[in-house]
Design a protein around this motif. Structure first.
Motif, PDB file in Angstrom:
ATOM      1  N   ALA A 499     -72.968 -29.326-108.395  1.00 35.94           N
ATOM      2  CA  ALA A 499     -74.303 -29.075-108.951  1.00 35.94           C
ATOM      3  C   ALA A 499     -75.314 -29.918-108.180  1.00 35.94           C
ATOM      4  O   ALA A 499     -74.957 -30.894-107.523  1.00 35.94           O
ATOM      5  CB  ALA A 499     -74.323 -29.452-110.430  1.00 35.94           C
ATOM      6  N   VAL A 500     -76.564 -29.523-108.271  1.00 32.49           N
ATOM      7  CA  VAL A 500     -77.634 -30.267-107.589  1.00 32.49           C
ATOM      8  C   VAL A 500     -78.326 -31.195-108.579  1.00 32.49           C
ATOM      9  O   VAL A 500     -78.806 -30.746-109.625  1.00 32.49           O
ATOM     10  CB  VAL A 500     -78.663 -29.295-106.980  1.00 32.49           C
ATOM     11  CG1 VAL A 500     -79.940 -30.017-106.595  1.00 32.49           C
ATOM     12  CG2 VAL A 500     -78.070 -28.572-105.785  1.00 32.49           C
ATOM     13  N   GLU A 501     -78.358 -32.455-108.253  1.00 33.66           N
ATOM     14  CA  GLU A 501     -79.082 -33.452-109.047  1.00 33.66           C
ATOM     15  C   GLU A 501     -80.175 -33.991-108.120  1.00 33.66           C
ATOM     16  O   GLU A 501     -79.884 -34.741-107.177  1.00 33.66           O
ATOM     17  CB  GLU A 501     -78.085 -34.558-109.400  1.00 33.66           C
ATOM     18  CG  GLU A 501     -78.361 -35.330-110.643  1.00 33.66           C
ATOM     19  CD  GLU A 501     -77.268 -36.386-110.823  1.00 33.66           C
ATOM     20  OE1 GLU A 501     -77.618 -37.494-111.212  1.00 33.66           O
ATOM     21  OE2 GLU A 501     -76.085 -36.093-110.552  1.00 33.66           O
ATOM     22  N   TRP A 502     -81.392 -33.577-108.330  1.00 30.94           N
ATOM     23  CA  TRP A 502     -82.462 -33.942-107.385  1.00 30.94           C
ATOM     24  C   TRP A 502     -82.697 -35.441-107.370  1.00 30.94           C
ATOM     25  O   TRP A 502     -82.638 -36.100-108.410  1.00 30.94           O
ATOM     26  CB  TRP A 502     -83.769 -33.251-107.741  1.00 30.94           C
ATOM     27  CG  TRP A 502     -83.783 -31.778-107.468  1.00 30.94           C
ATOM     28  CD1 TRP A 502     -83.914 -30.789-108.388  1.00 30.94           C
ATOM     29  CD2 TRP A 502     -83.666 -31.124-106.193  1.00 30.94           C
ATOM     30  NE1 TRP A 502     -83.886 -29.563-107.779  1.00 30.94           N
ATOM     31  CE2 TRP A 502     -83.732 -29.733-106.429  1.00 30.94           C
ATOM     32  CE3 TRP A 502     -83.513 -31.576-104.879  1.00 30.94           C
ATOM     33  CZ2 TRP A 502     -83.655 -28.791-105.398  1.00 30.94           C
ATOM     34  CZ3 TRP A 502     -83.427 -30.635-103.859  1.00 30.94           C
ATOM     35  CH2 TRP A 502     -83.495 -29.270-104.118  1.00 30.94           C
ATOM     36  N   ILE A 503     -83.027 -35.941-106.208  1.00 39.43           N
ATOM     37  CA  ILE A 503     -83.424 -37.344-106.058  1.00 39.43           C
ATOM     38  C   ILE A 503     -84.885 -37.343-105.616  1.00 39.43           C
ATOM     39  O   ILE A 503     -85.233 -36.716-104.618  1.00 39.43           O
ATOM     40  CB  ILE A 503     -82.543 -38.045-104.997  1.00 39.43           C
ATOM     41  CG1 ILE A 503     -81.076 -37.982-105.420  1.00 39.43           C
ATOM     42  CG2 ILE A 503     -83.017 -39.468-104.779  1.00 39.43           C
ATOM     43  CD1 ILE A 503     -80.109 -38.511-104.378  1.00 39.43           C
ATOM     44  N   GLU A 504     -85.707 -38.015-106.392  1.00 39.30           N
ATOM     45  CA  GLU A 504     -87.141 -38.076-106.067  1.00 39.30           C
ATOM     46  C   GLU A 504     -87.448 -39.437-105.443  1.00 39.30           C
ATOM     47  O   GLU A 504     -86.633 -40.342-105.474  1.00 39.30           O
ATOM     48  CB  GLU A 504     -87.991 -37.927-107.337  1.00 39.30           C
ATOM     49  CG  GLU A 504     -87.626 -36.759-108.228  1.00 39.30           C
ATOM     50  CD  GLU A 504     -88.040 -35.417-107.667  1.00 39.30           C
ATOM     51  OE1 GLU A 504     -88.785 -35.379-106.665  1.00 39.30           O
ATOM     52  OE2 GLU A 504     -87.596 -34.390-108.221  1.00 39.30           O
ATOM     53  N   GLY A 505     -88.634 -39.553-104.931  1.00 43.11           N
ATOM     54  CA  GLY A 505     -89.132 -40.870-104.524  1.00 43.11           C
ATOM     55  C   GLY A 505     -88.837 -41.252-103.090  1.00 43.11           C
ATOM     56  O   GLY A 505     -89.099 -42.373-102.682  1.00 43.11           O
ATOM     57  N   LEU A 506     -88.291 -40.333-102.301  1.00 41.93           N
ATOM     58  CA  LEU A 506     -88.007 -40.689-100.904  1.00 41.93           C
ATOM     59  C   LEU A 506     -89.119 -40.209 -99.958  1.00 41.93           C
ATOM     60  O   LEU A 506     -89.021 -40.388 -98.754  1.00 41.93           O
ATOM     61  CB  LEU A 506     -86.662 -40.112-100.471  1.00 41.93           C
ATOM     62  CG  LEU A 506     -85.427 -40.668-101.196  1.00 41.93           C
ATOM     63  CD1 LEU A 506     -84.156 -39.991-100.702  1.00 41.93           C
ATOM     64  CD2 LEU A 506     -85.308 -42.164-100.991  1.00 41.93           C
ATOM     65  N   GLY A 507     -90.128 -39.579-100.503  1.00 38.08           N
ATOM     66  CA  GLY A 507     -91.238 -39.119 -99.660  1.00 38.08           C
ATOM     67  C   GLY A 507     -91.428 -37.618 -99.765  1.00 38.08           C
ATOM     68  O   GLY A 507     -90.488 -36.885-100.054  1.00 38.08           O
ATOM     69  N   ASP A 508     -92.673 -37.185 -99.510  1.00 39.54           N
ATOM     70  CA  ASP A 508     -93.002 -35.763 -99.661  1.00 39.54           C
ATOM     71  C   ASP A 508     -92.237 -34.854 -98.699  1.00 39.54           C
ATOM     72  O   ASP A 508     -92.039 -33.670 -98.980  1.00 39.54           O
ATOM     73  CB  ASP A 508     -94.501 -35.543 -99.415  1.00 39.54           C
ATOM     74  CG  ASP A 508     -95.325 -36.126-100.544  1.00 39.54           C
ATOM     75  OD1 ASP A 508     -94.734 -36.455-101.594  1.00 39.54           O
ATOM     76  OD2 ASP A 508     -96.549 -36.269-100.361  1.00 39.54           O
ATOM     77  N   ARG A 514     -78.091 -35.146-105.107  1.00 33.42           N
ATOM     78  CA  ARG A 514     -76.710 -35.560-105.207  1.00 33.42           C
ATOM     79  C   ARG A 514     -75.894 -34.365-105.641  1.00 33.42           C
ATOM     80  O   ARG A 514     -76.312 -33.611-106.517  1.00 33.42           O
ATOM     81  CB  ARG A 514     -76.607 -36.662-106.266  1.00 33.42           C
ATOM     82  CG  ARG A 514     -75.649 -37.712-105.900  1.00 33.42           C
ATOM     83  CD  ARG A 514     -75.686 -38.849-106.875  1.00 33.42           C
ATOM     84  NE  ARG A 514     -74.327 -39.344-106.989  1.00 33.42           N
ATOM     85  CZ  ARG A 514     -73.744 -40.073-106.057  1.00 33.42           C
ATOM     86  NH1 ARG A 514     -74.395 -40.421-104.960  1.00 33.42           N
ATOM     87  NH2 ARG A 514     -72.498 -40.466-106.231  1.00 33.42           N
ATOM     88  N   ASN A 515     -74.750 -34.181-105.020  1.00 37.49           N
ATOM     89  CA  ASN A 515     -73.794 -33.157-105.443  1.00 37.49           C
ATOM     90  C   ASN A 515     -72.442 -33.861-105.500  1.00 37.49           C
ATOM     91  O   ASN A 515     -71.880 -34.209-104.451  1.00 37.49           O
ATOM     92  CB  ASN A 515     -73.775 -31.988-104.448  1.00 37.49           C
ATOM     93  CG  ASN A 515     -72.779 -30.900-104.850  1.00 37.49           C
ATOM     94  OD1 ASN A 515     -72.048 -31.038-105.832  1.00 37.49           O
ATOM     95  ND2 ASN A 515     -72.739 -29.815-104.081  1.00 37.49           N
ATOM     96  N   GLY A 516     -71.939 -34.103-106.701  1.00 39.85           N
ATOM     97  CA  GLY A 516     -70.662 -34.817-106.843  1.00 39.85           C
ATOM     98  C   GLY A 516     -70.747 -36.197-106.223  1.00 39.85           C
ATOM     99  O   GLY A 516     -71.651 -36.970-106.540  1.00 39.85           O
ATOM    100  N   THR A 517     -69.855 -36.456-105.278  1.00 42.00           N
ATOM    101  CA  THR A 517     -69.807 -37.795-104.677  1.00 42.00           C
ATOM    102  C   THR A 517     -70.685 -37.921-103.442  1.00 42.00           C
ATOM    103  O   THR A 517     -70.633 -38.924-102.740  1.00 42.00           O
ATOM    104  CB  THR A 517     -68.344 -38.107-104.258  1.00 42.00           C
ATOM    105  OG1 THR A 517     -67.896 -37.064-103.384  1.00 42.00           O
ATOM    106  CG2 THR A 517     -67.418 -38.203-105.455  1.00 42.00           C
TER     107      THR A 517
END
Ligand code: NOJ
Length: 559
Positions: A499-508, A514-517
């Motif tokens: 699954a896709v777990e978005w990571i924010e805050g790294l820039g536009d 994150r997907n699993g490990t």
């Protein structure tokens, strides 16, 4: 280092049982350009069989073969004259069986192309239709109509062929007079079937069974949005921006008609009678993932090409949007999303992602095209785009040669071009030959090992020696090594089922999730960005000092 926030996006339904197509990486073979064993300059089935070890080493789960059935090759096999035989150019049915057995013995599945919207004009049915009278059952298998105007010399409606020019051609009747018109959404050698005729439906059931009985794992269904036309064949004013394979299909009387879904419900049931999770994949050019998801409702097809993803520019916000909307739209109907960047109809992504001018799908690029790509930038972005794509959950399609970083061939002489688009537009559109040039296997061999004689139906550029598979195998930094490592890690870490777990805050300009490990970070901007913690397991460009350079992507793991 940053401390990113996370946001969970609805995941597609996880893989259940052996529904292999939910997570598979499927490699498209374009038979005429893959590997030629006979030496006539056109790839063939024994050629594919001889390369199966390479495909196993690459690490793909399945193959999709573009058409190899009997065909006069007016549209490179998408004009089929006998759906249940192999064209002698490509070999025999026995060669097909060998290829299939060889793939299966390596654990690789095989899906074949099915072209139900139209046949070749050399198909026995169309020949019978030409010989028969207006109103006959033979004509009723296609879309014959009277012309408009006093002499019937105006086509029955204003539809245009996807390849340019009118979508109707007029026939000469048995008595020598000019007669009815027949519909062809593509070339005039590709007459459209009339899918409101039960005889056509029955014939395609037979064709499906023929290949299923031979053991194929499924079908890629050509023009899956086009079979059923609006009642009465009303006029349509095409959108000039629409792209040649369908563009914005809303309100087009020949794309995405409601009645087409009934056909796939029927096929779903037929395919389900067979063991082994046989699958149907729709080639349906529709404007949004939401529209395309209608083709993969639980009782229809299993997959549809995600052309919205393919058409997304190398831009972080657009990429985040299309991934989110795809996962939502396909997930909502219980289907996996697919991901695709290249195929035999589009400018190869190693060139497309660096184009600087508009380039409608199907138009191709050639010597006089504006906005030609800088090769290094295109390859850099292509490697990054693939690194991002192969981390996404669902099924991914690869097109032969992209694992070598092949660019579009732009400098093809006019006289070698073969795409009907080129002829039907009088050279105004270059068409798709540039992505179909036979692929290189060995840097020092004639035709780079594509054929034993050195013949090649389209000429290969001199620069391809360094891109040949053998030259890339030993080079850890090569595009081939990158693909192999991405595919191995994707499989080992079950990313297709994740699954896709978005990571924010790294820039536009950053796409990160994150997907699993695995943490995936892609930088579409022009300056380097700081990376979160993690061990680099694959990267499209060197990662130094904890930063990711421009136009690059990386996979980071916790362990
Ligand atoms: C889509 C195929 O991918 C393309 O190559 C072909 O020309 C058209 N359909 C017509 O069959």
């Amino acid at each position: 280092m940053t401390s990113p926030e996370t946001d969970l996006v609805d995941a597609p339904v996880a893989a259940t049982g052996s529904e292999w197509w939910r997570t598979a990486v499927i490699y498209q073979i374009y038979p005429r350009s893959f590997s030629d064993s006979s030496g006539d300059g056109i790839g063939d089935l024994p050629g594919i069989t001889s390369r199966l070890d390479d495909l196993e080493t690459l690490g793909v789960d399945a193959l999709w073969l573009s058409p190899f059935q009997r065909s006069p090759q007016k549209d490179a096999g998408y004009d089929v004259s006998d759906y249940c035989d192999v064209d002698p150019l490509f070999g025999t049915l026995a060669d097909f069986d060998d290829m299939l057995a060889g793939a299966h013995s390596r654990g690789i599945r095989v899906i074949v192309d099915l072209v139900p919207n139209h046949s070749s004009d050399q198909h026995v049915w169309f020949q019978e239709a030409l010989a028969a009278a207006p109103g006959s059952p033979e004509r009723a298998r296609y879309l014959f109509r009277e012309g408009r105007g006093l002499d019937g010399d105006v086509p029955p409606n204003n539809w245009e062929s996807v390849f340019g020019g009118p979508a109707w051609s007029r026939v000469v009747e048995a008595d020598g007079s000019l007669g009815q018109w027949y519909l062809h959404l593509f070339d005039s050698t590709q007459p459209d079937f009339d899918w409101s005729n039960p005889v056509v439906r029955e014939e395609f059931r037979r064709i499906l069974r023929f290949w299923l009985d031979r053991g194929v794992d499924g079908f890629r269904v050509d023009v899956a949005h086009g079979l059923v036309k609006a009642e009465g064949l009303p006029d349509h004013t095409p959108d000039p921006e629409g792209g040649s394979m369908g563009g914005d299909a809303a309100d087009v009387p020949y794309w995405g008609q409601e009645g087409v879904h009934e056909v796939y419900r029927d096929w779903h049931e037929l395919v389900a009678e067979y063991e082994g999770d046989r699958a149907l994949c729709a080639e349906a050019w529709l404007p949004t993932p939401e529209r395309t998801a209608l083709w993969v409702r639980p009782d229809e097809m299993h997959q549809a090409f995600n052309f919205s993803y393919l058409e997304t520019p190398w831009d972080a916000a657009s990429l985040r949007d299309v991934v989110t909307s795809s996962l939502r739209a396909y997930g909502a109907v219980g289907a996996p999303s697919t991901w695709v960047l290249s195929n035999h109809d589009v400018v190869r992504h190693a060139s497309r992602l660096a184009l600087t001018a508009e380039n409608p799908q199907g138009h191709g690029i050639g010597p006089n095209s504006p906005g030609k790509p800088v090769a290094e930038l295109g390859l850099r972005r292509a490697r990054a785009a693939t690194t991002l794509m192969l981390a996404l959950p669902g099924s991914a399609y690869l097109y032969q040669g992209e694992e070598l970083g092949l660019p579009e061939v732009i400098e093809l002489d006019d006289h070698v071009r073969q795409d009907p688009t080129w002829f039907r537009t009088g050279g105004e559109r270059y068409g798709r030959d540039g992505c179909r040039v036979p692929i290189p296997w060995s840097s020092d061999a004639p035709a780079y090992g594509f054929s034993p004689t050195g013949d090649s139906w389209l000429p290969q550029p001199a620069e391809w020696a360094v891109l040949a598979r053998d030259a890339q195998l030993a080079d850890e930094a090569s595009t081939l090594s990158l693909y192999r490592s991405l595919l191995a890690s994707r499989r080992a870490r079950h990313l297709g089922a994740g699954a896709v777990e978005w990571i924010e805050g790294l820039g536009d300009d950053v796409v990160a999730f994150r997907n699993g490990t695995v943490t995936v970070v892609a930088n579409t901007g022009s300056t380097a960005v700081a990376l979160p913690d993690g061990i680099v397991i694959a990267s499209s460009a060197p990662v130094l000092g904890g930063t990711l350079p421009a136009d690059a992507a990386v996979w980071l793991a916790d362990d």
